[in-house]
Design a protein around this motif. Structure first.
Motif, PDB file in Angstrom:
ATOM      1  N   VAL A   1       0.918  -1.473  -0.043  1.00  0.00           N
ATOM      2  CA  VAL A   1       0.356  -0.129  -0.273  1.00  0.00           C
ATOM      3  C   VAL A   1       0.549   1.241  -0.265  1.00  0.00           C
ATOM      4  O   VAL A   1       0.297   2.034  -1.310  1.00  0.00           O
ATOM      5  N   PHE A   2       1.717   1.331   0.574  1.00  0.00           N
ATOM      6  CA  PHE A   2       2.791   2.330   0.403  1.00  0.00           C
ATOM      7  C   PHE A   2       3.407   2.647  -0.505  1.00  0.00           C
ATOM      8  O   PHE A   2       3.243   3.330  -1.153  1.00  0.00           O
ATOM      9  N   TRP A   3       4.156   1.478  -1.028  1.00  0.00           N
ATOM     10  CA  TRP A   3       4.697   1.930  -1.902  1.00  0.00           C
ATOM     11  C   TRP A   3       3.151   2.238  -3.478  1.00  0.00           C
ATOM     12  O   TRP A   3       3.705   3.177  -4.296  1.00  0.00           O
ATOM     13  N   ARG A   4       2.009   1.421  -3.213  1.00  0.00           N
ATOM     14  CA  ARG A   4       1.732   2.242  -4.374  1.00  0.00           C
ATOM     15  C   ARG A   4       1.051   3.602  -4.182  1.00  0.00           C
ATOM     16  O   ARG A   4       0.999   4.579  -5.088  1.00  0.00           O
ATOM     17  N   VAL A   5       0.778   4.243  -2.944  1.00  0.00           N
ATOM     18  CA  VAL A   5       0.532   5.269  -2.457  1.00  0.00           C
ATOM     19  C   VAL A   5       2.113   6.287  -3.047  1.00  0.00           C
ATOM     20  O   VAL A   5       1.401   7.167  -3.555  1.00  0.00           O
ATOM     21  N   ALA A   6       3.400   5.461  -2.794  1.00  0.00           N
ATOM     22  CA  ALA A   6       4.711   6.780  -3.416  1.00  0.00           C
ATOM     23  C   ALA A   6       4.227   6.610  -4.799  1.00  0.00           C
ATOM     24  O   ALA A   6       4.564   8.231  -5.539  1.00  0.00           O
ATOM     25  N   PHE A   7       3.477   6.289  -5.458  1.00  0.00           N
ATOM     26  CA  PHE A   7       3.639   5.542  -7.135  1.00  0.00           C
ATOM     27  C   PHE A   7       2.621   7.055  -8.160  1.00  0.00           C
ATOM     28  O   PHE A   7       2.797   7.334  -8.608  1.00  0.00           O
ATOM     29  N   ARG A   8       1.396   6.778  -6.517  1.00  0.00           N
ATOM     30  CA  ARG A   8       0.629   8.149  -7.289  1.00  0.00           C
ATOM     31  C   ARG A   8       0.731   9.235  -6.760  1.00  0.00           C
ATOM     32  O   ARG A   8       0.718  10.186  -7.649  1.00  0.00           O
ATOM     33  N   GLU A   9       1.161   9.427  -5.678  1.00  0.00           N
ATOM     34  CA  GLU A   9       2.075  10.847  -5.609  1.00  0.00           C
ATOM     35  C   GLU A   9       2.951  11.590  -6.791  1.00  0.00           C
ATOM     36  O   GLU A   9       2.693  12.445  -6.939  1.00  0.00           O
ATOM     37  N   PHE A  10       3.459  10.857  -7.454  1.00  0.00           N
ATOM     38  CA  PHE A  10       5.005  10.198  -7.613  1.00  0.00           C
ATOM     39  C   PHE A  10       3.816  11.275  -9.790  1.00  0.00           C
ATOM     40  O   PHE A  10       4.538  12.211  -9.911  1.00  0.00           O
ATOM     41  N   LYS A  11       2.880  10.270  -9.668  1.00  0.00           N
ATOM     42  CA  LYS A  11       2.366  10.290 -10.912  1.00  0.00           C
ATOM     43  C   LYS A  11       1.340  11.907 -11.317  1.00  0.00           C
ATOM     44  O   LYS A  11       0.927  12.199 -12.238  1.00  0.00           O
ATOM     45  N   THR A  12       0.814  12.174  -9.704  1.00  0.00           N
ATOM     46  CA  THR A  12       0.567  14.004  -9.910  1.00  0.00           C
ATOM     47  C   THR A  12       1.123  14.629 -10.035  1.00  0.00           C
ATOM     48  O   THR A  12       0.716  15.318 -10.689  1.00  0.00           O
ATOM     49  N   SER A  13       2.386  14.359 -10.270  1.00  0.00           N
ATOM     50  CA  SER A  13       3.533  15.379 -10.387  1.00  0.00           C
ATOM     51  C   SER A  13       4.537  14.828 -10.637  1.00  0.00           C
ATOM     52  O   SER A  13       5.945  14.956  -9.396  1.00  0.00           O
ATOM     53  N   PRO A  14       5.115  14.439 -11.706  1.00  0.00           N
ATOM     54  CA  PRO A  14       5.632  13.555 -12.370  1.00  0.00           C
ATOM     55  C   PRO A  14       7.387  14.070 -11.569  1.00  0.00           C
ATOM     56  O   PRO A  14       8.590  14.537 -12.007  1.00  0.00           O
ATOM     57  N   ILE A  15       7.564  15.774 -11.914  1.00  0.00           N
ATOM     58  CA  ILE A  15       8.299  16.620 -12.665  1.00  0.00           C
ATOM     59  C   ILE A  15       9.078  17.556 -10.923  1.00  0.00           C
ATOM     60  O   ILE A  15      10.336  17.072 -11.022  1.00  0.00           O
ATOM     61  N   LEU A  16       8.229  17.831  -9.806  1.00  0.00           N
ATOM     62  CA  LEU A  16       8.086  18.534  -8.087  1.00  0.00           C
ATOM     63  C   LEU A  16       7.984  18.169  -7.869  1.00  0.00           C
ATOM     64  O   LEU A  16       8.820  17.783  -6.884  1.00  0.00           O
ATOM     65  N   GLY A  17       7.228  16.066  -8.333  1.00  0.00           N
ATOM     66  CA  GLY A  17       7.097  15.696  -6.670  1.00  0.00           C
ATOM     67  C   GLY A  17       5.951  16.236  -5.809  1.00  0.00           C
ATOM     68  O   GLY A  17       5.761  17.358  -6.528  1.00  0.00           O
TER      69      GLY A  17
END
Length: 172
Positions: free
Chosen positions: A26-42
């Protein structure tokens, strides 16, 4: 006589391992979802935990959030954490740092066997920290930075011989 105690202990251990595995995924999926919302700046340095609830999907109808049951503080994967918080540029710089640190740690000092052995030990520790960072976060941040700094300053450029040049000089 000990069989019930052992079975009970194994049952508890199995439950803990299952919870640990589920929470990490779950933590890894959340991290990937966070990245997908802002791939340039995080999502920003240190904001994985702050913005966690915006991206977590309930994994169990009986519990509203895995964060409440596990006390989420990190991704348990340093690379996903950096990707989520700093985006692709930050992740690329971090990987470049690791590659540069590894190249410095792999330099050898053939004139000083003790320093050469120490440098090899630092490289081994660094490699363990890099691999361990795939499964833990905070525990390996310090060793990565510390071992890189020691390795970069231990062998001076005048005494160190890169591995590729060392092989050429032996053949000559």
């Amino acid at each position: 006589i000990y069989k019930p105690v052992v079975n009970n202990a194994l049952g508890h251990k199995e439950h803990i391992a299952d919870t640990n595995q589920t929470s990490r995924l779950v933590f890894w999926r959340v991290a990937f979802r966070e990245f997908k919302t802002s791939p340039i700046l995080g999502v920003g340095p240190g904001n994985y935990q702050v913005r966690y609830t915006e991206f977590e999907l309930p994994f169990d109808l009986r519990r509203s959030s895995i964060a409440h049951t596990t006390g989420v503080t990190t991704t348990h994967n340093a690379y996903l954490n950096i990707l989520a918080e700093l985006g692709l540029p930050g992740f690329g710089l971090y990987i470049a740092f690791l590659v540069l640190a590894w190249s410095r740690l792999r330099r050898r000092c053939p004139q000083d066997p003790a320093a050469d052995d120490f440098q090899f030990a630092l490289a081994a520790g660094f490699l363990m920290a890099v691999v361990g960072s795939m499964f833990l976060t905070e525990q390996f941040y310090s060793p990565i930075w510390f071992l890189s700094a020691i390795g970069a300053t231990l062998v001076t450029s005048g005494r160190a011989v890169p591995r590729s040049r060392r092989h050429r000089t032996r053949k000559a």
